[in-house]
Each structure stands twice: as structure tokens, then as C-alpha cells.
Write an enzyme that holds these catalytic residues in place. Structure first.
Site, PDB file in Angstrom:
ATOM      1  N   THR A  86       0.934  -1.103   0.039  1.00 19.44           N
ATOM      2  CA  THR A  86       0.035  -0.152   0.019  1.00 19.44           C
ATOM      3  C   THR A  86       1.061   1.221   0.046  1.00 19.44           C
ATOM      4  O   THR A  86       1.141   1.865   1.086  1.00 19.44           O
ATOM      5  CB  THR A  86      -0.915  -0.162   1.143  1.00 19.44           C
ATOM      6  OG1 THR A  86      -0.254  -0.133   2.495  1.00 19.44           O
ATOM      7  CG2 THR A  86      -1.945  -1.185   1.120  1.00 19.44           C
ATOM      8  N   LEU A 156       5.056  -6.207  13.041  1.00 20.14           N
ATOM      9  CA  LEU A 156       6.312  -6.673  12.961  1.00 20.14           C
ATOM     10  C   LEU A 156       7.506  -5.727  12.846  1.00 20.14           C
ATOM     11  O   LEU A 156       7.493  -4.880  12.273  1.00 20.14           O
ATOM     12  CB  LEU A 156       6.462  -7.764  11.742  1.00 20.14           C
ATOM     13  CG  LEU A 156       5.219  -8.955  11.708  1.00 20.14           C
ATOM     14  CD1 LEU A 156       5.360  -9.499  10.420  1.00 20.14           C
ATOM     15  CD2 LEU A 156       5.316  -9.811  12.905  1.00 20.14           C
ATOM     16  N   CYS A 266       7.531   1.540   7.417  1.00 28.03           N
ATOM     17  CA  CYS A 266       6.242   1.594   8.140  1.00 28.03           C
ATOM     18  C   CYS A 266       5.978   3.085   8.457  1.00 28.03           C
ATOM     19  O   CYS A 266       5.093   3.623   8.189  1.00 28.03           O
ATOM     20  CB  CYS A 266       6.105   0.798   9.149  1.00 28.03           C
ATOM     21  SG  CYS A 266       6.197  -0.842   8.800  1.00 28.03           S
TER      22      CYS A 266
END
Length: 451
Positions: A86, A156, A266
Site C-alpha cells: 500500500t 512486526l 512503516c
């Protein structure tokens, strides 16, 4: 349980492998035929400690397989995880085209009840869009097949992903159907044998939880970097400050290490996406905008220290003709990931100012070549190879290999004993005692006696 994981990137490959390790039959799907053929031969496309061994074992024992045939994988599986990328769009919003495309493929090929799980990091409301896409395909086929959509965000850490998955701090399940929630609990039960850390909530809250967690951690990092910058100006020591505030049980020590900014796949992406999500519903998330701005500025701090140092000898072109050795390219240790890595900003600026750059990293040299090509010199073997004749050493990533180096060898190799440490690896006082000019982040010249 029969599982399909669509997307063999970082999240998908780790999740699929760990589910297979707990006894499930897992099919991992990807559109990249070259990647799938490599995985079948045991070629792992990412570096993650322990992953290769698990892939090889579970593949050999028949629990883990790889294919490009999405239709067959969906038909054979009860639980279908969507783990595709994404990426951020130009406006910072998450690009859901791959997620929705997979949802449509599932709708085209499913033949019985399916659980569709959003494992990718997606904005609030994505499950509704996935549900709509699946339903539209079922309607187009003229069939009425039951399905449910679940949000199951991943938490994670690159470099520790296997442990994080097998021994999770928590597993968040967003489900609006009790039966589906029970199936997901059963799937994750092998990872909950010691303590039940599974949290069930509504779908939208689960989607928000992932973004909120990463945004909070990014905020802590940027806050501590600002404190470090202020410490330098006030002749205080950020190491002492960190110990002082971290001992407060309400605060703790995690994610309070100052440095040259956060990177990776992230934090930067998720902060941008949450800011954009807020804008779309008419809310100005001013705090997160500041977090992002602070982080971008922090990536220049080490370069500014280099410029200030060499300006004493050449104010007009301080880095022209200088050779800078860089230790660390990945955004953090124990990964080869260079997405949004501070090293990219630092090295790019050094090159712009006329410096020659030599870089070492235990794992990320291949990724660095994709970014810099032959504009810099690389070493993936010995960290000392790049030091000979260099004017300074800059430390960007805190790999363990850099924590206790041979300082005599460093001093002998450099043209002058000067180190710019973007991760505060060494004791300020000791560095002065052994004859180095040593510049770190947020620590005064006297040096806090670190424990």
C-alpha cells in the site's frame, strides 16, 4: 487450517511461513513469477534473520508452497490474507489499488465461504471497500456466496519479525462476525500458549490501531531527537536525560534513543497516511505533521555537523574533495531495507557537496547499488576496508559490528581521528581519552558516564 497469503513481500512471506510453522497448510501467491520461482528454489528475496531456515523446512515438509495461480489458491483455502503493498500516493494517502484488485480476484474465484483478511496496513474504512469489491464480483457472477472481511494488522519489527510473529506482544483481530472471530482465534491459538494476547474489536478500530501504534512510536522518536538537539545547545547530555525520564514507569525507555531520524517501510508511510486520513474527515492532525517535519530535518543533522567541522578549513566548499567513510546503509540493523533510510539523505547531500563517499553495510549493499549506482564505493565484507585515507567516519546505522570496533585500526586508517556518530554508540569521555574528535547526537563534551 488451509490458508492463502497473497503477496510475498515482507509481511506476507513472514506471516505465511510462520503459519506453516504452526502446522497449517499455506499457499503463498505473488504475480511476480521470478520471485515465486526463486522461493521454490529457496531463494529468499529479503533479509530477515531466521526466515530462510523456516521457509526451507516448511517447504520440504509440504506445509508451505508458492504459486502465481491465485484462483487455485483461493479455491483451496478458507482464510485468505491480503498482504500486498500500500505505497503512499503523491498526497501521502495509502494507495489501495493492489488491495482492491486482490479483493476482486477473490470474488471472481471463490466457490464457498471465505474469510478475507486485510493484513496490509490500510486506512480506516478499507475493509468496507474490500467487502464491496468482493460483493460486486459475486453479483457479476450471479452467485450468493457468504464471506466475511477481517482486519488483522501486523506489528512486526524488521530484524525481529519471526520472534514478533511467533511470540507476539498482541494480536489484533477486527471482526464484526462472532463465528469468524472464533476461527481467527483458533488460527492464532498456537502463538497464545503461554499468555492470551489476542484482542478482538470492531473492524474500524483494528484498522486505526495499527496507524495509532506506529504514529505514537514515531512521535516518541521525533520528540527525543528534539530533546537531543536542545541538549546540545544547553550543554546538557541526552543520555542522562533519557535515563532520567525513562525510569518513569509511565514513559519507559523504548523508542527514546536519539539519532538521525527514523526510516523504513512503516513509520514514514503510516504517519503520512494518518495525516491524510485526518484531512479527509476535516481534522488537522497538527502533532503528526510536526513529527514528520522534525524527522525530515533530523536526517540532515549529521551532515550539518560534518559541514561545520570542515568549514573551519574551507568555508566556501567544506566537503569538496573530502572522502567520507559511512558505516551503515539500512534504516535499522538486521535488515537490508533502505526505504526512507537516513543514509539516503545523508549520502545524497555529501555527494551534492562534492564529497567522495565509501560505504559499508553487512546486508544493504545490494539495495544501495539500486539507489546510488557507481556514485559511491561499497563494501559488504569488512567495515575497515573503506577507511584508508578517508577524512572522517560517519556512523549512520547501529549494527552490532560497529559497537566495539578496533579504534587503533580506525585511527591509523583515517587521515585524522574524527568520528561523526549518528547513533551515539560510544562513550564521549572515552573517545576523548583515546584521542578522537568525536561528535554525537545531543551529548555534551564532558560526557555522561553511561551504564
Amino acid at each position: 487450517m488451509k490458508i492463502c497469503v497473497i503477496g510475498t513481500g515482507y509481511v506476507g512471506l513472514v506471516a505465511g511461513t510462520c503459519f506453516a510453522e504452526s502446522g497449517n497448510t499455506v499457499i503463498c501467491v505473488d504475480v511476480n513469477r521470478e520471485k515465486i520461482e526463486g522461493l521454490k528454489e529457496g531463494i529468499i528475496p529479503i533479509y530477515e534473520p531466521g526466515l530462510k531456515e523456516l521457509v526451507l523446512r516448511n517447504s520440504a515438509e509440504g506445509r508451505l508452497s508458492f504459486t502465481t495461480d491465485l484462483a487455485a489458491a483461493v479455491k483451496a483455502s478458507l482464510v485468505n490474507f491480503i498482504a500486498v503493498g500500500t505505497p503512499p500516493g503523491e498526497d501521502g494517502s495509502a494507495d489501495l489499488q493492489h488491495v482492491i484488485a486482490v479483493a476482486r480476484e477473490i470474488g471472481r474465484h471463490m466457490e464457498g465461504f471465505k474469510i478475507v483478511v486485510d493484513k496490509s496496513t490500510v486506512p480506516v474504512g478499507t475493509a468496507d471497500k474490500v467487502r464491496q469489491a468482493v460483493q460486486e464480483e459475486l453479483d457479476a457472477r450471479g452467485v450468493g456466496i457468504e464471506f466475511d472481511v477481517v482486519s488483522n494488522p501486523e506489528f512486526l519489527k524488521e530484524g525481529a519479525a519471526i520472534d514478533d510473529f511467533m511470540k507476539p506482544d498482541r494480536v489484533v483481530i477486527g471482526a464484526d462476525n462472532v463465528r469468524t472471530a472464533e476461527i481467527m482465534k483458533e488460527l492464532y491459538s498456537p502463538f497464545m500458549r503461554k499468555t492470551n494476547r489476542l484482542i478482538v474489536m470492531d473492524v474500524r478500530s483494528a484498522e486505526m490501531t495499527k496507524y495509532a501504534a506506529n504514529a505514537m512510536l514515531a512521535t516518541r522518536i521525533s520528540f527525543m531527537n528534539q530533546i537531543a538537539n536542545l541538549c546540545e545547545r544547553m550543554n546538557a547530555d541526552v543520555s542522562a536525560v533519557r535515563e532520567g525520564i525513562g525510569s518513569d514507569s509511565r514513559i519507559g525507555y523504548d523508542f527514546l534513543f536519539p539519532g538521525v531520524g527514523y526510516g523504513g517501510s512503516c513509520f514514514p508511510k503510516d504517519v503520512k497516511a494518518l495525516v491524510k486520513t485526518a484531512e479527509e474527515c476535516g481534522y488537522d492532525f497538527a502533532l503528526l505533521k510536526a513529527v514528520e517535519e522534525v524527522n525530515e530535518r533530523q536526517k540532515s543533522v549529521l551532515t550539518e555537523k560534518l559541514i561545520a567541522y570542515f568549514s573551519r578549513e574551507n568555508a566556501t566548499a567544506p566537503l569538496a574533495g573530502r572522502t567520507i567513510a559511512v558505516w551503515g546503509l539500512s534504516f535499522k540493523p538486521r535488515t537490508d531495507d533502505m526505504r526512507e533510510a537516513p543514509s539516503v539523505v545523508i549520502i545524497s547531500r555529501l555527494l551534492e557537496m562534492g564529497a567522495t563517499v565509501r560505504a559499508h553495510d553487512p546486508e544493504a549493499v545490494r539495495e544501495a547499488r539500486k539507489i546510488f549506482g557507481d556514485r559511491i564505493t561499497y563494501s559488504g565484507s569488512s567495515q575497515y576496508d573503506i577507511l584508508s585515507g578517508a577524512d572522517a567516519l560517519a556512523i549512520v546505522t547501529e549494527w552490532n559490528e560497529y559497537r566495539n570496533p578496533d579504534f587503533d585500526r580506525i585511527r591509523e586508517s583515517l587521515t585524522r581521528p574524527v568520528i561523526f556518530d549518528g547513533r551515539n554508540l560510544y562513550n564521549v569521555r572515552r573517545m576523548k581519552e583515546i584521542g578522537f574528535e568525536y561528535f554525537s547526537i545531543g551529548r555534551n563534551a564532558a560526557g555522561f558516564v553511561e551504564k
